[in-house]
Design an enzyme around this catalytic site. Structure first.
Site, PDB file in Angstrom:
ATOM      1  N   HIS A   1      59.118-110.010 -15.936  1.00 13.27           N
ATOM      2  CA  HIS A   1      59.376-108.785 -16.699  1.00 13.27           C
ATOM      3  C   HIS A   1      58.559-108.761 -18.006  1.00 13.27           C
ATOM      4  CE1 HIS A   1      62.728-107.835 -14.060  1.00 13.27           C
ATOM      5  NE2 HIS A   1      63.431-108.871 -14.436  1.00 13.27           N
TER       6      HIS A   1
HETATM    7  O1  RIB Z   1      65.569-106.079 -17.250  1.00 11.11           O
HETATM    8  C1  RIB Z   1      64.728-107.119 -17.694  1.00 11.11           C
HETATM    9  C2  RIB Z   1      64.751-107.218 -19.182  1.00 11.11           C
HETATM   10  O2  RIB Z   1      66.073-107.516 -19.620  1.00 11.11           O
HETATM   11  C3  RIB Z   1      63.883-108.359 -19.734  1.00 11.11           C
HETATM   12  O3  RIB Z   1      63.392-107.999 -20.981  1.00 11.11           O
HETATM   13  C4  RIB Z   1      64.843-109.507 -19.862  1.00 11.11           C
HETATM   14  O4  RIB Z   1      64.462-110.413 -20.905  1.00 11.11           O
HETATM   15  C5  RIB Z   1      66.099-108.794 -20.259  1.00 11.11           C
HETATM   16  O5  RIB Z   1      66.046-108.595 -21.668  1.00 11.11           O
END
Ligand code: RIB
Ligand code: CA
Length: 307
Positions: A241
């Site tokens: 992510h």
């Molecule tokens: O949905 C993924 C996000 O949510 C990423 O930034 C992870 O670190 C959580 O914060």
């Protein structure tokens, strides 16, 4: 020519991987890190960000603690995917360098007020509470921002904390709406693209083979992320992510985008926190639709070998 950068994040295992990439890159001028409550409470996200600066031999980068709760909704966290410490895979320690003095939102405002037009790129990989609060307090700071690069939202992929909402937006949808409605140009890396780049075992094996001294830190983070992800998501490997924001900044050719106008559902109900990236030619947002996963991990290897 390096890119002046402020990184706003909620470390978080994938935030930690993102910080390793940013702090290792000679092409990025990381002027400050601001932290926000998100995956874990603020005192832990702030400690974890400082840990990553120390592990990356970057004590020069100040870490400012920002908001400790969302603007309006009740707080939510994500220890299931990051561990109680928020930095699963690493042994937590108290970093040598203390938190920088001053609130993260104030630092954002003061820095952006003094900035040249479009001087800064702002990376946001957690709930958007800090940047939203700064924009509410002083909308003129938008002048100092050339682009936001956001890990946020989902469309075709559906949500990860509810069937309809992605965590960063769900954790503070009102802040996300303020940011999306600000008109500031933004590149939005949602689950639609981050779910296509995962820490597969063969990719981790390639990182293990590197002689780079910092590679074991990233391997530990990614293996811990995979362990936690597979517990909750039927054996799937951890999506990259937050690292996707730095990968996009350094290698935009690895990604496909479409112009959009992203809106956020803030009404309570089943789709609370949903993002809707309406196609819009000339829109303020670039919705990222695809990524070259091989190129993504090659970039990570190259950065580790530089660090
Ligand atoms: O949905 C993924 C996000 O949510 C990423 O930034 C992870 O670190 C959580 O914060
Ligand atoms: Ca995050």
């Amino acid at each position: 020519m390096t890119t002046p950068l402020i990184i706003d994040c909620d470390p978080g295992v994938d935030d930690a991987v993102m910080l390793m990439m940013a702090l290792a890159s000679p092409a990025l001028d990381v002027r400050a890190i601001t932290t926000v409550a998100g995956n874990v409470p603020l005192h832990l996200t702030s400690r974890n960000a400082r840990m990553m600066c120390q592990l990356m031999d970057r004590p020069d980068v100040p870490v400012f603690a920002g908001c400790s709760r969302p603007i309006l909704r009740t707080p939510v966290t994500a220890e299931d995917f990051h561990g109680e410490s928020g930095i699963a895979g690493l042994d937590p320690f108290e970093p040598d360098t203390p938190l920088a003095t001053g609130h993260g939102v104030v630092h954002l405002m003061e820095t952006l007020r003094a900035a040249a037009p479009g001087e800064y790129t702002i990376i946001v990989t957690g709930p958007m509470t800090n940047i939203a609060a700064a924009l509410v307090l002083d909308p003129s700071i938008a002048r100092g921002i050339s682009r936001l690069i956001l890990m946020a939202g989902a469309d075709t992929e559906g949500g990860n904390i509810t069937p309809f909402a992605e965590f960063n937006v769900f954790a503070d949808p009102h802040a996300a709406a303020i940011v999306m409605d600000s008109g500031i140009p933004a590149t939005v890396l949602s689950l639609d693209v981050t779910h296509t780049v995962r820490a597969e075992p063969e990719r981790i094996a390639q990182l293990k083979a590197l002689k780079a001294p910092k590679a074991p830190i990233m391997v530990n983070l990614l293996e811990a992320a995979n362990d936690l992800e597979s517990r909750w998501k039927e054996g799937l490997k951890a999506p990259m992510h937050d690292p996707s924001t730095i990968a996009f900044l350094l290698a935009p050719h690895l990604f496909g985008t479409r112009p959009a106008r992203v809106t956020v559902v803030t009404d309570s109900g089943e789709v609370f926190g949903q993002t809707r990236p309406a196609p819009m030619a000339g829109g303020p947002h670039d919705w990222v639709t695809a990524a070259d996963a091989d190129g993504f991990f090659q970039l990570i290897e190259d950065l580790l070998e530089k660090s």
